[in-house]
Design an enzyme around this catalytic site. Structure first.
Site, mmCIF file in Angstrom:
data_model
loop_
_atom_site.group_PDB
_atom_site.id
_atom_site.type_symbol
_atom_site.label_atom_id
_atom_site.label_comp_id
_atom_site.label_asym_id
_atom_site.label_seq_id
_atom_site.Cartn_x
_atom_site.Cartn_y
_atom_site.Cartn_z
ATOM 1 C CE LYS A 148 -2.048 3.030 1.961
ATOM 2 N NZ LYS A 148 -1.747 4.401 1.509
ATOM 3 C CD GLU A 222 11.935 -0.318 10.679
ATOM 4 O OE1 GLU A 222 12.411 0.608 11.360
ATOM 5 O OE2 GLU A 222 12.438 -1.447 10.627
ATOM 6 C CB CYS A 256 12.913 7.699 9.307
ATOM 7 S SG CYS A 256 13.787 6.439 8.389
HETATM 8 P P1 NAD Z 1 2.022 8.364 7.612
HETATM 9 O O1 NAD Z 1 2.055 7.642 8.898
HETATM 10 O O2 NAD Z 1 1.091 9.502 7.482
HETATM 11 O O3 NAD Z 1 1.663 7.381 6.401
HETATM 12 C C1 NAD Z 1 2.422 6.241 6.120
HETATM 13 C C2 NAD Z 1 1.572 5.258 5.336
HETATM 14 O O4 NAD Z 1 0.499 4.806 6.170
HETATM 15 C C3 NAD Z 1 0.914 5.818 4.091
HETATM 16 O O5 NAD Z 1 0.894 4.834 3.083
HETATM 17 C C4 NAD Z 1 -0.502 6.124 4.555
HETATM 18 O O6 NAD Z 1 -1.445 6.105 3.503
HETATM 19 C C5 NAD Z 1 -0.742 4.972 5.509
HETATM 20 N N1 NAD Z 1 -1.774 5.208 6.539
HETATM 21 C C6 NAD Z 1 -2.142 6.382 7.089
HETATM 22 N N2 NAD Z 1 -3.116 6.181 8.006
HETATM 23 C C7 NAD Z 1 -3.345 4.838 8.045
HETATM 24 C C8 NAD Z 1 -4.214 4.008 8.805
HETATM 25 N N3 NAD Z 1 -5.043 4.501 9.725
HETATM 26 N N4 NAD Z 1 -4.180 2.676 8.595
HETATM 27 C C9 NAD Z 1 -3.323 2.151 7.683
HETATM 28 N N5 NAD Z 1 -2.486 2.881 6.934
HETATM 29 C C10 NAD Z 1 -2.491 4.219 7.117
HETATM 30 O O7 NAD Z 1 3.539 8.793 7.330
HETATM 31 P P2 NAD Z 1 4.119 9.701 6.156
HETATM 32 O O8 NAD Z 1 3.749 11.103 6.456
HETATM 33 O O9 NAD Z 1 3.752 9.108 4.832
HETATM 34 O O10 NAD Z 1 5.699 9.481 6.351
HETATM 35 C C11 NAD Z 1 6.479 10.239 7.200
HETATM 36 C C12 NAD Z 1 6.787 9.467 8.479
HETATM 37 O O11 NAD Z 1 7.377 8.208 8.159
HETATM 38 C C13 NAD Z 1 7.831 10.178 9.329
HETATM 39 O O12 NAD Z 1 7.425 10.153 10.683
HETATM 40 C C14 NAD Z 1 9.085 9.331 9.159
HETATM 41 O O13 NAD Z 1 10.004 9.401 10.205
HETATM 42 C C15 NAD Z 1 8.511 7.971 9.003
HETATM 43 N N6 NAD Z 1 9.479 7.074 8.345
HETATM 44 C C16 NAD Z 1 10.090 6.098 9.101
HETATM 45 C C17 NAD Z 1 11.039 5.253 8.528
HETATM 46 C C18 NAD Z 1 11.735 4.178 9.318
HETATM 47 O O14 NAD Z 1 12.256 3.256 8.720
HETATM 48 N N7 NAD Z 1 11.758 4.238 10.631
HETATM 49 C C19 NAD Z 1 11.353 5.405 7.177
HETATM 50 C C20 NAD Z 1 10.715 6.408 6.451
HETATM 51 C C21 NAD Z 1 9.777 7.235 7.051
#
Ligand code: NAD
Length: 431
Positions: A148, A222, A256
């Protein structure tokens, strides 16, 4: 969903949300035969998939540049990373063997059984590699996978899905675009999905973990980071000053593992900032992903110590910026090109300040004293640390966070095992 190029603000595609029920049903059906594909054949198919990714590398890189605003160098590296992950994990199917334990009246035999349908939920900052961290080891272990992608950046995932369809049996790897709160949430809740690999924000990660509790769906998280660079006065300051901008401004800080906090030993604080200044002022950031993200980043910046020139015109640009640490920018994940700096006096103080955060993903220690490098690296609460470097994600080693940066580890040689359940069969030899 309207897909926008963040460098031009132009619409480049319109993507319709996928059908969760139909996608899971097909993945479930495909699992029945994929799990029984001979390990050598599964390995061959993964290598073939890798070679097709290589064939489409230019196209994938161009798509990522248009959709996520990435630089050409990064976008090519990202597509190459997918190829490398597939090749690396193509070595796994033939090695995923259980144990045989002879006992007095028979044999215990363990098997690493695939879980079934795995959902991989991906954020927008590194759409291709993060999808592959999940799907490559999961496929190698005999699972079928549904990716997704984030609603802002589905294009490279959709292309990878097309490539997969050319080489893998139907339904083995599918892409399910859509909004997180609808499509993502329905995927997590689906009773036929056996594991969720989620990468994204802490807030959504917690919601997903709670939702997974209902069916005890396996989950890895993550999440965010607020990683620190600890720079001791004995380090190679010129080398550190040259390396540091990439550690925090690469991908416009939408990383991240970005080292968004810098702790500098007080005796070299002024000298180091003067060395750092020209590297920051000449740094060209890619655009942020959206206008909303740019507004968020802006809200943290007031009176910068150092800043690159502000780019105007179309595109969600924000310049590389260094701040004297304030409470909000020091504590919160900004996910933009903003570095907060704070001086320290002792090793103990540096470790305490580095650990004074809810996050624990990554970090760096710069020093020429090898004993101190190891001591401090072990004392910093984080999943991965680099010494005299800012490297974080290395697919051949385990990656993941502590505290609120996540749960579980991805990548490394053992990742396929995390997509299996161990089953024991006792065979009696009694007459
Ligand atoms: P987000 O949490 O808003 O979304 C991530 C994904 O989850 C998207 O595909 C989104 O559509 C989906 N999503 C959102 N709500 C959901 C729900 N209720 N149920 C299921 N899926 C849902 O994050 P973002 O804004 O896309 O990304 C930024 C964040 O990601 C930052 O906090 C960053 O640190 C983190 N990140 C972490 C890592 C790691 O490996 N630790 C790597 C990259 C990014």
């Amino acid at each position: 969903m309207r897909i926008i190029n963040p460098a031009t603000e132009e619409e480049i595609a319109v993507v319709a949300p996928g059908d969760v029920e139909a996608t899971v049903a097909l993945a479930r059906k495909a699992f029945v035969s994929w799990r029984d594909v001979a390990p050598g054949e599964r390995a061959r198919l993964l290598r073939l998939f890798a070679s097709k990714v290589e064939e489409h590398l230019d196209e994938l890189a161009q798509l990522e540049m248009a959709n996520a605003g990435h630089s050409e160098g990064n976008a090519r590296w990202e597509a190459g990373n997918v190829r490398d992950l597939l090749n690396y994990y193509s070595g796994a199917p033939e090695r995923l063997c259980g144990r045989q334990i002879p006992v007095a009246n028979g044999w215990d035999v363990t098997f690493h059984e695939p879980l079934g349908v795995v959902g991989v939920i991906v954020p927008w900052n590194f759409p291709m590699p993060i999808a592959a961290w999940g799907f490559a080891p999961a496929l190698a272990a005999g699972n079928t996978v549904i990716v997704k992608p984030a609603e802002l950046t589905p294009l490279t995932a959709l292309k990878l899905g097309e490539i997969a369809n050319e080489v893998l049996p139907e339904g083995v790897l599918q892409i399910l675009p859509g909004h997180g709160s609808e499509v993502g949430a329905a995927l997590v809740k689906h009773p036929d999905v056996r594991k969720i690999c989620f990468t994204g924000s802490v807030e959504v990660g917690k919601q997903i973990m709670a939702a997974c509790a209902d069916d005890l769906t396996r989950v890895t998280l993550e999440l965010g980071g607020k990683s620190a660079t600890i720079l001791f006065g004995d380090a190679d300051l010129a080398k550190a000053a040259k390396a540091l901008p990439d550690a925090v401004f690469d991908n416009a800080g939408q990383d991240c593992c970005a080292r968004s906090r810098l702790l500098v030993e007080r005796r070299v604080y002024d000298e180091f900032l003067s060395l750092l200044k020209p590297h920051v002022e000449s740094y060209e950031c890619i655009p942020l992903i959206s206008a909303e993200q740019r507004e968020r980043v802006k809200s943290y910046v007031d009176n910068p110590l150092i800043q690159a020139p502000v780019k105007t015109g179309k595109g969600f640009w924000f310049p590389a910026t260094v701040l004297a640490a304030g409470e909000r920018d020091w504590n919160e994940e900004i996910f933009g090109p903003v570095l907060s700096v704070l001086p320290f006096d002792t090793e103990e103080e540096a470790v305490r300040l580095a650990n004074d955060t809810e996050f624990g993903l990554s970090g760096s220690v710069w020093t020429r004293d090898v004993g101190r490098a190891l001591r401090v690296s072990r004392a910093v609460e984080a999943g991965v640390i680099s010494v005299n470097s800012h490297s974080s994600v290395r697919y051949w080693t385990p990656f993941g966070g502590v505290k609120q940066s996540g749960l579980g580890r991805e990548l490394g040689p053992d990742a396929p095992l995390a997509f299996t359940e161990t089953k024991n069969i006792f065979i009696s030899t009694e007459e």
